[in-house]
Design an enzyme around this catalytic site. Structure first.
Site, PDB file in Angstrom:
ATOM      1  N   GLY A  26       0.585   0.459   3.931  1.00 60.71           N
ATOM      2  CA  GLY A  26      -0.075   1.668   4.432  1.00 60.71           C
ATOM      3  C   GLY A  26       0.146   2.836   3.477  1.00 60.71           C
ATOM      4  O   GLY A  26       0.834   2.716   2.463  1.00 60.71           O
ATOM      5  N   SER A  27      -0.397   3.997   3.863  1.00 60.50           N
ATOM      6  CA  SER A  27      -0.388   5.149   2.953  1.00 60.50           C
ATOM      7  C   SER A  27       0.994   5.817   2.861  1.00 60.50           C
ATOM      8  O   SER A  27       1.270   6.536   1.902  1.00 60.50           O
ATOM      9  CB  SER A  27      -1.429   6.173   3.408  1.00 60.50           C
ATOM     10  OG  SER A  27      -1.119   6.623   4.710  1.00 60.50           O
ATOM     11  N   THR A  28       1.875   5.559   3.816  1.00 59.64           N
ATOM     12  CA  THR A  28       3.229   6.126   3.712  1.00 59.64           C
ATOM     13  C   THR A  28       4.111   5.171   2.923  1.00 59.64           C
ATOM     14  O   THR A  28       4.827   5.579   1.999  1.00 59.64           O
ATOM     15  CB  THR A  28       3.821   6.394   5.103  1.00 59.64           C
ATOM     16  OG1 THR A  28       2.862   7.091   5.895  1.00 59.64           O
ATOM     17  CG2 THR A  28       5.102   7.221   5.008  1.00 59.64           C
ATOM     18  N   GLY A  96      -2.888  -0.465   9.548  1.00 60.99           N
ATOM     19  CA  GLY A  96      -3.340  -0.972   8.252  1.00 60.99           C
ATOM     20  C   GLY A  96      -3.693  -2.451   8.281  1.00 60.99           C
ATOM     21  O   GLY A  96      -3.982  -3.062   7.252  1.00 60.99           O
ATOM     22  N   GLU A 102       4.195  -7.835   8.657  1.00 62.02           N
ATOM     23  CA  GLU A 102       5.235  -6.801   8.830  1.00 62.02           C
ATOM     24  C   GLU A 102       6.264  -7.258   9.852  1.00 62.02           C
ATOM     25  O   GLU A 102       7.474  -7.157   9.633  1.00 62.02           O
ATOM     26  CB  GLU A 102       4.595  -5.477   9.273  1.00 62.02           C
ATOM     27  CG  GLU A 102       3.793  -4.809   8.181  1.00 62.02           C
ATOM     28  CD  GLU A 102       3.004  -3.616   8.685  1.00 62.02           C
ATOM     29  OE1 GLU A 102       2.733  -3.535   9.892  1.00 62.02           O
ATOM     30  OE2 GLU A 102       2.665  -2.756   7.851  1.00 62.02           O
TER      31      GLU A 102
HETATM   32  O1  DER Z   1      -0.367  -1.260   9.393  1.00 63.01           O
HETATM   33  C1  DER Z   1       0.717  -0.722   9.557  1.00 63.01           C
HETATM   34  O2  DER Z   1       1.567  -1.103  10.414  1.00 63.01           O
HETATM   35  C2  DER Z   1       1.036   0.511   8.770  1.00 63.01           C
HETATM   36  O3  DER Z   1       2.419   0.571   8.516  1.00 63.01           O
HETATM   37  C3  DER Z   1       0.582   1.720   9.553  1.00 63.01           C
HETATM   38  O4  DER Z   1       1.061   1.607  10.816  1.00 63.01           O
HETATM   39  C4  DER Z   1       1.023   3.054   8.950  1.00 63.01           C
HETATM   40  O5  DER Z   1       0.042   3.407   8.079  1.00 63.01           O
HETATM   41  P1  DER Z   1       0.009   4.851   7.388  1.00 63.01           P
HETATM   42  O6  DER Z   1       1.370   5.021   6.747  1.00 63.01           O
HETATM   43  O7  DER Z   1      -1.107   4.712   6.402  1.00 63.01           O
HETATM   44  O8  DER Z   1      -0.245   5.875   8.455  1.00 63.01           O
END
Ligand code: DER
Length: 221
Positions: A26-28, A96, A102
């Site tokens: 994901g973006s974080t 994501g 995960e």
């Molecule tokens: O897909 C996921 O579980 C990602 O970790 C999501 O939950 C967080 O995505 P973001 O950091 O782009 O908001």
């Protein structure tokens, strides 16, 4: 530096030489992988696995050593994002589309650090539609069964087609409004034939790092 990057870089401080590391999606998590890549370039030695093909590709680009899952054994730490976190460290994940890998990687990690900006910090879970991974076979029956658990369930669509996970499955986004009893819901969802797993991550996060617009970084254990 944006809030996601601040939370990510704080989490990466926990990575020590020689560790086996899970890379989130994901973006974080993107910023965590970038920072890890920077430290690897400065001499940090780690072995890593990724929770998605996208994160694996990024890690390889940055020179982070990726080890096959069947060779890495138990992980020391995984750093990942989330779509919602509550005060009890219960998470909603899967925005994501990577929830299955995960959950597998994170359940094989000694420590899970979740990194978010303050928009993800909620009192009640459920404003974000709960992602559920569903096998394609007879998927309409499974979607109907999901709806019977009290949600509006719709297939996630990408580029006009049903979104496919790295595992070749679909994602149903399930709108509950609020999720009052996440433990019960998680069990109920995973008992539905055709459901692979869902985005409720319960008793998994060891720490949540929340970056706030006021400059504060909150750490919730
Ligand atoms: O897909 C996921 O579980 C990602 O970790 C999501 O939950 C967080 O995505 P973001 O950091 O782009 O908001």
């Amino acid at each position: 530096m944006n809030l996601k990057q601040k939370a990510a870089e704080k989490a990466v401080e926990a990575i020590q030489d020689g560790m086996k590391v899970g890379l989130g999606t994901g973006s974080t998590a993107y910023w965590a992988i970038q920072k890890i890549g920077e430290r690897v370039a400065q001499g940090l030695y780690i072995q890593a696995v990724a929770t998605s093909q996208a994160s694996e590709d990024l890690a390889r680009e940055l020179g982070i050593p990726i080890i096959p899952f069947d060779q890495i054994g138990r992980l020391d730490i995984t750093i990942d994002g989330a779509d919602e976190v509550n005060e009890e460290l219960v998470l909603v994940k899967g925005g994501g589309g990577a929830l299955l890998r995960e959950k597998i990687v994170e359940s094989n990690s000694d420590r899970l650090i979740i990194i978010v900006d303050e928009s993800k910090d909620v009192k009640k879970l459920g404003a974000f539609p709960l992602p559920v991974e569903v096998v394609p076979f007879a998927s309409e029956w499974t979607l109907e069964a999901l709806r019977k658990t009290g949600c509006e369930a719709e297939w996630r669509i990408k580029d006009g087609e049903r979104f496919l996970t790295d595992n070749g499955n679909y994602i149903a986004d399930c709108r509950y409004g609020t999720i009052e009893h996440p433990q019960e819901l998680e069990i109920r969802l995973n008992q539905i034939p055709g459901v692979v797993d869902n985005g409720l991550f319960i008793n998994m996060a060891d720490q949540v790092i929340i970056a706030r617009a006021n400059g504060q970084i909150d750490i919730r254990n």
